[in-house]
Design an enzyme around this catalytic site. Structure first.
Site, PDB file in Angstrom:
ATOM      1  N   ARG A  57       0.888  -1.523  -0.240  1.00 54.69           N
ATOM      2  CA  ARG A  57       0.112  -0.030  -0.305  1.00 54.69           C
ATOM      3  C   ARG A  57       1.283   1.461  -0.264  1.00 54.69           C
ATOM      4  O   ARG A  57       1.471   2.020  -0.832  1.00 54.69           O
ATOM      5  CB  ARG A  57      -0.390   0.226   1.239  1.00 54.69           C
ATOM      6  N   HIS A 111      10.803   6.468   7.967  1.00 52.07           N
ATOM      7  CA  HIS A 111      10.857   7.180   6.794  1.00 52.07           C
ATOM      8  C   HIS A 111      12.621   7.188   6.494  1.00 52.07           C
ATOM      9  O   HIS A 111      13.282   7.883   7.830  1.00 52.07           O
ATOM     10  CB  HIS A 111      10.440   8.677   6.112  1.00 52.07           C
ATOM     11  N   CYS A 133       5.006   8.914   0.096  1.00 51.62           N
ATOM     12  CA  CYS A 133       4.198   9.725   0.330  1.00 51.62           C
ATOM     13  C   CYS A 133       3.617  10.701  -0.735  1.00 51.62           C
ATOM     14  O   CYS A 133       4.450  12.425  -1.188  1.00 51.62           O
ATOM     15  CB  CYS A 133       3.649  10.954   1.953  1.00 51.62           C
TER      16      CYS A 133
END
Length: 312
Positions: A27, A222, A253
Site C-alpha cells: 500500500r 522513513h 508520500c
C-alpha cells in the site's frame, strides 16, 4: 549457495522478545509509483510476502481513484487475497464511503490516516486537523460496532516540510484524540524522515504520561536521513513491539514531496535477527520477493540488505 550464518545473534537487554512487523509495501510502498502496477503483480507480491512469514500486510486503500490512482483497483485486488490464511490484511479508509467499500468485501481490519499538522491535513484531507478527527469519528464507531480492528495513523509526528518542527505536545494532543475515538492501535509516522532517537523517546514518554500505552503504539519511520533503524532501536528500547516497514524500502508520500522510502523490511529483519528478536520472517524468502518486485518495477531495490544478500 553457501548457507547464510550472519548476522550473529547477540541479544541486548530490555528489548521486546518479539516484534510484529506491519508490512506496508503493498500500500504505502506502491502508492507513489508513477507507473501503475498491474493487479496481478500486486496480488502475487502480497502472496509472496505472506509466504515469507509476514503476518500483517497492509493490502490497499479504499480512497477515491483520482486521489491515488495506483490503488484504484482495491475492489479487484482484495478478493484475490481471500486464500491467504492466518494473515491480517488491513486496508486504509479515508471516510465512511471508504469504510462501506471495505466492509462490503469482508475487510476486518481498517486504518484511518490523520495528521499532526494543519498544513498536511489540508493538503492530504482537505480539512483541518479537528475536522479530520470529526470525519473519522463515525468511521471508527461503526467499525468498532462491527468488531473491526482499527489502526490510527498519525503523520508528521516529527517534522513537517511546510511548518518545520512539530511541537511534541501538538502531536500528543492529536494522538490522544485518535485513541479516544476508539482506535485499537496508533502508528506514529515520521513522514519526511527527520526524527532522531532522542526525539522518538521523548514523544513516546509524553504519550505514556497522557495515558497512551506503549503496547498500543507502532512506529513508522522513513529513511530520508538514514535514521530509520536508529529510531526504531530507540522505540524498541522504550518497549514498542510493532514496527511498520516496507519490503525493499519502497515508498513515499504523494502529498509530501520530501518523503523518501520507508524503512526497508529486510534491513529491519537483519537488525532484529542480530538482536535475537523473533519476527517469524524468512529473510532469504523476503529478499527474493523484493528482488522479484524490483524486476517488475524495472529498477533496483533501495534496501541495503536486499542488495547485499542478492549478490551472494
Amino acid at each position: 549457495m553457501t548457507p547464510r550464518t550472519l548476522p550473529m545473534t547477540l541479544p541486548a537487554q530490555d528489548l521486546p522478545p518479539r516484534v510484529r512487523i506491519h508490512e506496508v509495501g503493498a500500500r504505502d510502498g506502491l502508492q507513489n509509483e508513477k507507473v501503475v502496477v498491474p493487479t496481478e503483480v500486486k496480488t502475487e507480491f502480497i502472496h509472496r510476502l505472506a509466504a515469507a512469514g509476514l503476518t500483517t500486510i497492509e493490502a490497499t486503500s479504499f480512497v477515491r481513484p483520482e486521489w491515488v490512482p495506483q490503488l484504484a483497483d482495491a475492489e479487484d485486488l482484495f478478493p484475490r487475497l481471500a486464500d491467504i490464511g492466518g494473515v491480517a490484511l488491513p486496508v486504509l479508509v479515508p471516510n465512511e464511503r471508504g469504510l462501506d467499500r471495505a466492509l462490503a468485501l469482508g475487510a476486518r481490519r481498517i486504518a484511518v490516516f490523520g495528521s499532526a499538522t494543519e498544513t498536511f491535513a489540508a493538503r492530504n484531507l482537505n480539512r483541518t486537523v479537528d475536522e479530520s478527527l470529526a470525519m473519522f469519528e463515525p468511521v471508527v464507531a461503526r467499525a468498532k460496532a462491527d468488531k473491526v480492528h482499527v489502526r490510527g495513523y498519525l503523520s508528521m509526528c516529527f517534522g513537517d516540510p511546510w511548518e518545520g518542527p512539530v511541537p511534541v505536545h501538538q502531536v500528543v494532543r492529536v494522538a490522544k484524540a485518535l485513541m479516544d475515538l476508539g482506535c485499537d492501535e496508533l502508528s506514529l509516522g515520521d513522514t519526511i524522515g527527520v526524527a532522531t532517537p532522542g526525539h522518538v523517546q521523548i514523544l513516546l514518554s509524553e504519550l505514556n504520561e497522557e495515558g497512551v500505552r506503549t503496547d498500543t503504539i507502532g512506529v513508522h519511520f522513513h529513511d530520508t536521513y538514514g535514521q530509520a533503524l536508529s529510531n526504531t532501536l530507540a522505540a524498541l528500547q522504550h518497549g514498542v513491539a510493532t514496527v511498520d516497514a516496507s519490503a525493499g524500502g519502497l515508498g513515499g508520500c504523494p502529498y509530501a514531496k520530501s518523503a523518501t522510502g520507508n524503512l526497508a523490511t529486510e534491513d529491519l529483519v537483519w537488525m532484529l535477527q542480530g538482536l535475537g528478536i523473533e519476527t517469524g520472517v524468512d529473510l532469504d524468502a523476503l529478499t527474493a520477493t523484493s528482488v522479484w518486485l524490483a524486476e517488475q518495477l524495472g529498477r533496483p531495490s533501495p534496501s541495503r540488505t536486499v542488495r547485499a544478500l542478492s549478490v551472494r
